[in-house]
Design a protein around this motif. Structure first.
Motif, PDB file in Angstrom:
ATOM      1  N   GLN A   1      14.392  33.775   0.568  1.00 57.16           N
ATOM      2  CA  GLN A   1      15.602  33.003   0.857  1.00 57.16           C
ATOM      3  C   GLN A   1      16.328  32.569  -0.414  1.00 57.16           C
ATOM      4  O   GLN A   1      17.535  32.725  -0.515  1.00 57.16           O
ATOM      5  CB  GLN A   1      15.267  31.795   1.736  1.00 57.16           C
ATOM      6  CG  GLN A   1      14.951  32.176   3.160  1.00 57.16           C
ATOM      7  CD  GLN A   1      16.032  33.015   3.812  1.00 57.16           C
ATOM      8  OE1 GLN A   1      17.217  32.692   3.759  1.00 57.16           O
ATOM      9  NE2 GLN A   1      15.629  34.128   4.417  1.00 57.16           N
TER      10      GLN A   1
ATOM     11  N   LYS B   1      17.916  35.659  -2.125  1.00 59.67           N
ATOM     12  CA  LYS B   1      18.422  36.671  -1.207  1.00 59.67           C
ATOM     13  C   LYS B   1      19.630  37.434  -1.744  1.00 59.67           C
ATOM     14  O   LYS B   1      19.749  38.637  -1.505  1.00 59.67           O
ATOM     15  CB  LYS B   1      18.709  36.096   0.173  1.00 59.67           C
ATOM     16  CG  LYS B   1      19.904  35.191   0.282  1.00 59.67           C
ATOM     17  CD  LYS B   1      20.031  34.699   1.712  1.00 59.67           C
ATOM     18  CE  LYS B   1      21.054  33.600   1.821  1.00 59.67           C
ATOM     19  NZ  LYS B   1      21.105  33.065   3.183  1.00 59.67           N
TER      20      LYS B   1
ATOM     21  N   ILE C   1      17.719  45.017   6.601  1.00 54.31           N
ATOM     22  CA  ILE C   1      18.458  44.740   7.843  1.00 54.31           C
ATOM     23  C   ILE C   1      17.656  43.863   8.795  1.00 54.31           C
ATOM     24  O   ILE C   1      18.226  43.018   9.493  1.00 54.31           O
ATOM     25  CB  ILE C   1      18.866  46.061   8.522  1.00 54.31           C
ATOM     26  CG1 ILE C   1      19.951  46.748   7.689  1.00 54.31           C
ATOM     27  CG2 ILE C   1      19.366  45.843   9.932  1.00 54.31           C
ATOM     28  CD1 ILE C   1      20.235  48.171   8.135  1.00 54.31           C
ATOM     29  N   THR C   2      16.342  44.033   8.815  1.00 51.27           N
ATOM     30  CA  THR C   2      15.524  43.204   9.697  1.00 51.27           C
ATOM     31  C   THR C   2      15.228  41.829   9.100  1.00 51.27           C
ATOM     32  O   THR C   2      14.939  40.890   9.828  1.00 51.27           O
ATOM     33  CB  THR C   2      14.190  43.896  10.060  1.00 51.27           C
ATOM     34  OG1 THR C   2      13.462  44.171   8.882  1.00 51.27           O
ATOM     35  CG2 THR C   2      14.433  45.177  10.832  1.00 51.27           C
ATOM     36  N   THR C   3      15.320  41.709   7.778  1.00 56.00           N
ATOM     37  CA  THR C   3      15.016  40.447   7.105  1.00 56.00           C
ATOM     38  C   THR C   3      16.240  39.548   6.989  1.00 56.00           C
ATOM     39  O   THR C   3      16.133  38.327   7.109  1.00 56.00           O
ATOM     40  CB  THR C   3      14.442  40.719   5.704  1.00 56.00           C
ATOM     41  OG1 THR C   3      13.300  41.573   5.841  1.00 56.00           O
ATOM     42  CG2 THR C   3      14.035  39.437   5.007  1.00 56.00           C
ATOM     43  N   TYR C   4      17.399  40.135   6.751  1.00 56.32           N
ATOM     44  CA  TYR C   4      18.624  39.372   6.513  1.00 56.32           C
ATOM     45  C   TYR C   4      19.653  39.648   7.602  1.00 56.32           C
ATOM     46  O   TYR C   4      19.704  40.730   8.175  1.00 56.32           O
ATOM     47  CB  TYR C   4      19.211  39.710   5.145  1.00 56.32           C
ATOM     48  CG  TYR C   4      18.283  39.368   4.005  1.00 56.32           C
ATOM     49  CD1 TYR C   4      18.065  38.044   3.638  1.00 56.32           C
ATOM     50  CD2 TYR C   4      17.601  40.356   3.312  1.00 56.32           C
ATOM     51  CE1 TYR C   4      17.202  37.717   2.609  1.00 56.32           C
ATOM     52  CE2 TYR C   4      16.738  40.043   2.276  1.00 56.32           C
ATOM     53  CZ  TYR C   4      16.546  38.719   1.933  1.00 56.32           C
ATOM     54  OH  TYR C   4      15.678  38.396   0.920  1.00 56.32           O
ATOM     55  N   SER C   5      20.504  38.663   7.828  1.00 54.93           N
ATOM     56  CA  SER C   5      21.560  38.825   8.827  1.00 54.93           C
ATOM     57  C   SER C   5      22.672  39.708   8.274  1.00 54.93           C
ATOM     58  O   SER C   5      22.819  39.863   7.051  1.00 54.93           O
ATOM     59  CB  SER C   5      22.131  37.458   9.213  1.00 54.93           C
ATOM     60  OG  SER C   5      22.864  36.920   8.126  1.00 54.93           O
ATOM     61  N   ASN C   6      23.460  40.260   9.174  1.00 54.84           N
ATOM     62  CA  ASN C   6      24.619  41.050   8.750  1.00 54.84           C
ATOM     63  C   ASN C   6      25.580  40.194   7.930  1.00 54.84           C
ATOM     64  O   ASN C   6      26.232  40.697   7.012  1.00 54.84           O
ATOM     65  CB  ASN C   6      25.345  41.643   9.954  1.00 54.84           C
ATOM     66  CG  ASN C   6      24.592  42.795  10.575  1.00 54.84           C
ATOM     67  OD1 ASN C   6      23.592  43.266  10.032  1.00 54.84           O
ATOM     68  ND2 ASN C   6      25.062  43.255  11.718  1.00 54.84           N
ATOM     69  N   GLU C   7      25.657  38.914   8.233  1.00 52.23           N
ATOM     70  CA  GLU C   7      26.535  38.012   7.482  1.00 52.23           C
ATOM     71  C   GLU C   7      26.054  37.848   6.046  1.00 52.23           C
ATOM     72  O   GLU C   7      26.857  37.822   5.113  1.00 52.23           O
ATOM     73  CB  GLU C   7      26.634  36.643   8.172  1.00 52.23           C
ATOM     74  CG  GLU C   7      27.378  36.665   9.489  1.00 52.23           C
ATOM     75  CD  GLU C   7      26.544  37.197  10.659  1.00 52.23           C
ATOM     76  OE1 GLU C   7      25.286  37.209  10.572  1.00 52.23           O
ATOM     77  OE2 GLU C   7      27.148  37.614  11.657  1.00 52.23           O
ATOM     78  N   ASP C   8      24.734  37.730   5.859  1.00 48.39           N
ATOM     79  CA  ASP C   8      24.180  37.625   4.505  1.00 48.39           C
ATOM     80  C   ASP C   8      24.469  38.887   3.702  1.00 48.39           C
ATOM     81  O   ASP C   8      24.886  38.820   2.545  1.00 48.39           O
ATOM     82  CB  ASP C   8      22.665  37.407   4.542  1.00 48.39           C
ATOM     83  CG  ASP C   8      22.263  36.017   5.016  1.00 48.39           C
ATOM     84  OD1 ASP C   8      23.095  35.081   4.920  1.00 48.39           O
ATOM     85  OD2 ASP C   8      21.124  35.870   5.488  1.00 48.39           O
TER      86      ASP C   8
ATOM     87  N   SER D   1      26.807  41.154   4.305  1.00 41.64           N
ATOM     88  CA  SER D   1      28.255  41.272   4.117  1.00 41.64           C
ATOM     89  C   SER D   1      28.753  40.376   2.987  1.00 41.64           C
ATOM     90  O   SER D   1      29.624  40.778   2.210  1.00 41.64           O
ATOM     91  CB  SER D   1      29.000  40.906   5.408  1.00 41.64           C
ATOM     92  OG  SER D   1      28.722  41.824   6.417  1.00 41.64           O
TER      93      SER D   1
END
Length: 98
Positions: free
Chosen positions: A21, A24, A44-51, A53
């Motif tokens: 975190q 990141k 992709i499984t660890t972080y959100s698409n927003e992170d 992006s």
């Protein structure tokens, strides 16, 4: 914890010292730039698409080649990606103000 098989993707860092975190931005940027398919799946499984992006939009270390796929995959307009901004790619003729 970052899987040990990804250590070669982080040549300047010991992944055991990275916090998923707190670091990141660095981790995502490195994986966008240097990763393998397994690394991208983990990202992709660890972080959100927003992170992802947010890093894609603001990183000045990514190249256009690094960003084109991800801009389409994450539906990020290329106009919002700093490394694709033509004005930021220009370097001054001199660094000295005479």
């Amino acid at each position: 914890m970052i899987p040990s098989k990804f250590q070669p993707l982080f040549p300047s860092s010991n992944i055991q010292n990275l916090d998923i975190q707190a670091d990141k931005g660095y981790i995502i940027q490195t994986l966008l730039k240097n990763s393998t398919l397994d690394g991208w799946k983990w990202m992709i499984t660890t972080y959100s698409n927003e992170d992802i992006s947010a890093v894609l939009k603001t990183s000045r270390l990514l190249t256009p080649k690094d960003t084109y796929f991800w801009s389409y995959f994450l539906n990020v307009p290329q106009s919002e990606i700093l490394c694709l901004n033509k004005d930021l790619q220009k370097t001054p003729k001199t660094s000295w103000a005479y």
